[in-house]
Design a protein around this motif. Structure first.
Motif, PDB file in Angstrom:
ATOM      1  N   ILE A 311       3.761 -68.876  34.220  1.00 30.11           N
ATOM      2  CA  ILE A 311       4.889 -69.597  33.632  1.00 30.11           C
ATOM      3  C   ILE A 311       5.650 -70.363  34.703  1.00 30.11           C
ATOM      4  O   ILE A 311       6.083 -71.505  34.491  1.00 30.11           O
ATOM      5  CB  ILE A 311       5.810 -68.611  32.889  1.00 30.11           C
ATOM      6  CG1 ILE A 311       5.116 -68.085  31.632  1.00 30.11           C
ATOM      7  CG2 ILE A 311       7.132 -69.271  32.521  1.00 30.11           C
ATOM      8  CD1 ILE A 311       5.907 -67.034  30.884  1.00 30.11           C
ATOM      9  N   LEU A 312       5.808 -69.744  35.874  1.00 28.99           N
ATOM     10  CA  LEU A 312       6.509 -70.422  36.974  1.00 28.99           C
ATOM     11  C   LEU A 312       5.767 -71.680  37.400  1.00 28.99           C
ATOM     12  O   LEU A 312       6.384 -72.729  37.642  1.00 28.99           O
ATOM     13  CB  LEU A 312       6.670 -69.462  38.146  1.00 28.99           C
ATOM     14  CG  LEU A 312       7.341 -70.020  39.402  1.00 28.99           C
ATOM     15  CD1 LEU A 312       8.752 -70.490  39.085  1.00 28.99           C
ATOM     16  CD2 LEU A 312       7.349 -68.978  40.512  1.00 28.99           C
ATOM     17  N   GLU A 313       4.458 -71.612  37.505  1.00 29.49           N
ATOM     18  CA  GLU A 313       3.683 -72.800  37.878  1.00 29.49           C
ATOM     19  C   GLU A 313       3.768 -73.882  36.808  1.00 29.49           C
ATOM     20  O   GLU A 313       3.815 -75.074  37.121  1.00 29.49           O
ATOM     21  CB  GLU A 313       2.230 -72.401  38.124  1.00 29.49           C
ATOM     22  CG  GLU A 313       2.031 -71.515  39.344  1.00 29.49           C
ATOM     23  CD  GLU A 313       0.602 -71.035  39.493  1.00 29.49           C
ATOM     24  OE1 GLU A 313       0.258 -70.508  40.569  1.00 29.49           O
ATOM     25  OE2 GLU A 313      -0.174 -71.179  38.527  1.00 29.49           O
ATOM     26  N   TYR A 314       3.807 -73.487  35.543  1.00 37.50           N
ATOM     27  CA  TYR A 314       3.906 -74.459  34.447  1.00 37.50           C
ATOM     28  C   TYR A 314       5.273 -75.150  34.449  1.00 37.50           C
ATOM     29  O   TYR A 314       5.372 -76.381  34.334  1.00 37.50           O
ATOM     30  CB  TYR A 314       3.660 -73.748  33.120  1.00 37.50           C
ATOM     31  CG  TYR A 314       4.006 -74.555  31.899  1.00 37.50           C
ATOM     32  CD1 TYR A 314       3.179 -75.587  31.463  1.00 37.50           C
ATOM     33  CD2 TYR A 314       5.154 -74.292  31.161  1.00 37.50           C
ATOM     34  CE1 TYR A 314       3.492 -76.338  30.338  1.00 37.50           C
ATOM     35  CE2 TYR A 314       5.477 -75.030  30.040  1.00 37.50           C
ATOM     36  CZ  TYR A 314       4.646 -76.041  29.630  1.00 37.50           C
ATOM     37  OH  TYR A 314       4.965 -76.779  28.516  1.00 37.50           O
ATOM     38  N   VAL A 315       6.331 -74.360  34.593  1.00 39.91           N
ATOM     39  CA  VAL A 315       7.679 -74.928  34.605  1.00 39.91           C
ATOM     40  C   VAL A 315       7.899 -75.788  35.852  1.00 39.91           C
ATOM     41  O   VAL A 315       8.514 -76.860  35.793  1.00 39.91           O
ATOM     42  CB  VAL A 315       8.725 -73.803  34.517  1.00 39.91           C
ATOM     43  CG1 VAL A 315      10.136 -74.344  34.722  1.00 39.91           C
ATOM     44  CG2 VAL A 315       8.624 -73.087  33.177  1.00 39.91           C
ATOM     45  N   ALA A 316       7.385 -75.307  36.995  1.00 38.06           N
ATOM     46  CA  ALA A 316       7.594 -76.033  38.243  1.00 38.06           C
ATOM     47  C   ALA A 316       6.906 -77.397  38.232  1.00 38.06           C
ATOM     48  O   ALA A 316       7.424 -78.371  38.798  1.00 38.06           O
ATOM     49  CB  ALA A 316       7.089 -75.202  39.414  1.00 38.06           C
ATOM     50  N   GLN A 317       5.764 -77.496  37.590  1.00 45.60           N
ATOM     51  CA  GLN A 317       5.067 -78.784  37.545  1.00 45.60           C
ATOM     52  C   GLN A 317       5.868 -79.815  36.758  1.00 45.60           C
ATOM     53  O   GLN A 317       5.909 -80.991  37.130  1.00 45.60           O
ATOM     54  CB  GLN A 317       3.690 -78.606  36.914  1.00 45.60           C
ATOM     55  CG  GLN A 317       2.854 -79.880  36.930  1.00 45.60           C
ATOM     56  CD  GLN A 317       1.478 -79.671  36.335  1.00 45.60           C
ATOM     57  OE1 GLN A 317       1.196 -78.621  35.763  1.00 45.60           O
ATOM     58  NE2 GLN A 317       0.619 -80.663  36.456  1.00 45.60           N
ATOM     59  N   LYS A 318       6.531 -79.384  35.702  1.00 44.51           N
ATOM     60  CA  LYS A 318       7.335 -80.327  34.926  1.00 44.51           C
ATOM     61  C   LYS A 318       8.626 -80.702  35.648  1.00 44.51           C
ATOM     62  O   LYS A 318       9.164 -81.785  35.413  1.00 44.51           O
ATOM     63  CB  LYS A 318       7.675 -79.715  33.561  1.00 44.51           C
ATOM     64  CG  LYS A 318       6.476 -79.487  32.659  1.00 44.51           C
ATOM     65  CD  LYS A 318       6.892 -79.229  31.232  1.00 44.51           C
ATOM     66  CE  LYS A 318       7.791 -78.013  31.115  1.00 44.51           C
ATOM     67  NZ  LYS A 318       8.157 -77.741  29.703  1.00 44.51           N
ATOM     68  N   ARG A 319       9.087 -79.837  36.541  1.00 42.49           N
ATOM     69  CA  ARG A 319      10.364 -80.082  37.218  1.00 42.49           C
ATOM     70  C   ARG A 319      10.172 -80.572  38.653  1.00 42.49           C
ATOM     71  O   ARG A 319      11.123 -80.574  39.429  1.00 42.49           O
ATOM     72  CB  ARG A 319      11.197 -78.802  37.205  1.00 42.49           C
ATOM     73  CG  ARG A 319      11.550 -78.317  35.802  1.00 42.49           C
ATOM     74  CD  ARG A 319      12.558 -77.203  35.839  1.00 42.49           C
ATOM     75  NE  ARG A 319      13.736 -77.584  36.599  1.00 42.49           N
ATOM     76  CZ  ARG A 319      14.810 -76.812  36.727  1.00 42.49           C
ATOM     77  NH1 ARG A 319      14.842 -75.641  36.134  1.00 42.49           N
ATOM     78  NH2 ARG A 319      15.835 -77.206  37.452  1.00 42.49           N
ATOM     79  N   ASP A 320       8.940 -80.943  39.026  1.00 41.93           N
ATOM     80  CA  ASP A 320       8.640 -81.466  40.360  1.00 41.93           C
ATOM     81  C   ASP A 320       9.009 -80.451  41.447  1.00 41.93           C
ATOM     82  O   ASP A 320       9.601 -80.790  42.468  1.00 41.93           O
ATOM     83  CB  ASP A 320       9.368 -82.784  40.597  1.00 41.93           C
ATOM     84  CG  ASP A 320       8.825 -83.523  41.824  1.00 41.93           C
ATOM     85  OD1 ASP A 320       7.657 -83.280  42.182  1.00 41.93           O
ATOM     86  OD2 ASP A 320       9.571 -84.311  42.430  1.00 41.93           O
ATOM     87  N   VAL A 321       8.662 -79.213  41.213  1.00 41.31           N
ATOM     88  CA  VAL A 321       8.849 -78.145  42.197  1.00 41.31           C
ATOM     89  C   VAL A 321       7.464 -77.634  42.594  1.00 41.31           C
ATOM     90  O   VAL A 321       6.633 -77.320  41.737  1.00 41.31           O
ATOM     91  CB  VAL A 321       9.703 -77.000  41.642  1.00 41.31           C
ATOM     92  CG1 VAL A 321       9.817 -75.862  42.645  1.00 41.31           C
ATOM     93  CG2 VAL A 321      11.091 -77.514  41.285  1.00 41.31           C
TER      94      VAL A 321
END
Length: 432
Positions: A311-321
């Motif tokens: 989930i962290l990798e999925y959210v981070a990709q959308k937020r440019d993290v």
């Protein structure tokens, strides 16, 4: 770019009966195709000088392997023989056969996990793979041979996206539609930049960052286990395959769904919270399935660290993290300041280095070492980050100072002492 949006749908009683009948038909066709596949394998593996102890279904030597295309081409012939197949949309049956052969291909690639027969009620989803026009309009979704179904569009579909397919999913609490949308927009892959943190996970501290933030572990299963135990006890006293047994079984399944949804909601909020803290996040590249086989397996599965990382990798990709994985071995046995070895067992919750006299919480020290390894692993970034320790001997990293940081340039606020993933929109600065 492809995204999956999950919505709650509310079919009426007639549509529910029709969906249940379709799922049962898909289950029967899946088992029939699997039986044909297993019969072909059994007819080819028998020895020439002996037979099976009971019996074996023999096929002709020139009978071809029941591949996906062959079984798919046999569906029109099967519809003439079995009338119940005509009620199900043809593409749903085709994707159902595709699911079987995806499992077969996965088994051949891995060497284990042979496809199994589906029991009654075990088929939980069906796929509608193609739509000529947009099926969603005015809080309704149009499905082939089913008609319009009420849908809760809690978030709108972006204008530049096109609906490619819809998977109808049955759960104990109701029906859901997983809508796959596609667009020509390509998001660039994030690169290491800005403030970096290391994240360590554990049973005492669910998340411990290199900046000194600790999130206590929420016990999703343990807090709801008392109610689950009562429901399971009532289920064990019911007569199997009876109406009361099915009602009690449904209540147990709803309780499991309640636990899973609570965990998923918390992990999404925690992932956004971690993305608010930094621009680069380093996590452990650990196989948590091995940890789940130990004496603390129930607590490990309840924590769901693998799902949190995904989930962290999925959210981070959308937020440019940027999220990078680093080696997890010995992160708690190394001093993050001088990088010397500090051996200790699990009972010791404080990291004390005798070389540089650096003292810090064990989980925070592990997060700082993860951050150090991340900077060493993902070097050569556009900003030319230098390789160095996360802390210094002077002890500049103080949690109280970090928590009381003022608003940064991006309009974020600091974290309170009782920080919760339910409070987002803040970003921590690097301590210089």
């Amino acid at each position: 770019m492809i995204l999956n949006y999950r919505y709650r749908i509310y079919p009426d009683n007639e549509q529910v009966e029709l969906l249940d009948e379709w799922l049962e038909t898909c289950r029967v066709s899946y088992n029939y195709a699997l039986r044909e596949l297993k019969d072909w394998i059994a007819s080819r593996k028998c020895s020439l000088d002996r037979c099976s102890l009971e019996s074996e279904y023999m096929m002709a030597a020139d009978y071809p392997f029941p591949s996906y295309h062959q079984q798919q081409n046999n569906l029109p012939k099967a519809k003439k023989k079995f009338s119940r197949l005509q009620a199900v949309p043809s593409q749903v049956l085709q994707t159902n056969i595709r699911r079987l052969h995806d499992s077969w291909d996965s088994f051949q690639a891995r060497g284990y996990g042979f496809p199994r027969f589906k029991k009654y009620g075990q088929m939980k989803s069906m796929l509608f793979p193609q739509f000529k026009t947009n099926p969603v309009s005015d809080w309704q979704i149009q499905l082939p041979k089913l008609g319009k179904v009420q849908i809760n569009l809690h978030r709108p579909i972006p204008e530049s996206f096109v609906i490619k397919q819809v998977r109808v999913l049955k759960k104990a609490i109701g029906w859901f539609a997983v809508v796959a949308i596609e667009s020509d927009i390509e998001l660039p892959s994030p690169v290491p930049h800005g403030h970096a943190i290391g994240v360590d996970v554990g049973l005492l501290s669910y998340v411990a960052t290199s900046d000194g933030y600790i999130e206590k572990r929420p016990k999703f299963f343990k807090t709801a286990y008392r109610r689950l135990k009562v429901l399971q006890k009532r289920l064990s006293r019911k007569k199997k395959r009876g109406k009361n047994y099915e009602k009690a079984q449904l209540k147990v399944a709803k309780q499991h769904n309640y636990i899973a949804f609570r965990r998923s909601d918390y992990q999404f909020k925690l992932a956004h919270k971690l993305c608010d803290m930094a621009d680069t996040i380093y996590v452990e590249d650990c196989d948590f399935r091995i940890m789940a086989k130990g004496m603390l397996g129930k607590h490990t599965i309840d924590a769901g660290w693998g799902k949190l990382r995904d989930i962290l990798e999925y959210v981070a990709q959308k937020r440019d993290v940027f999220v990078g994985r680093v080696d997890h071995r010995g992160t708690s046995q190394v001093c993050p300041n001088c990088r010397s070895e500090v051996r200790k067992d699990l009972r010791v919750r404080l990291s004390e280095c005798h070389e540089c006299n650096y003292v810090v919480n064990r989980d925070i020290a592990s997060g700082q070492e993860i951050c150090n390894r991340g900077r060493e692993t993902y070097r050569g970034t556009p900003e030319k980050q230098e390789i160095g320790s996360q802390v210094v001997l002077s002890g500049n990293l103080v949690v109280d100072k970090w928590r009381n940081l003022s608003l940064d340039s991006r309009g974020a606020r600091s974290i309170s002492d009782n920080g919760s993933p339910h409070c987002n929109n803040f970003r921590a600065k690097a301590i210089k």
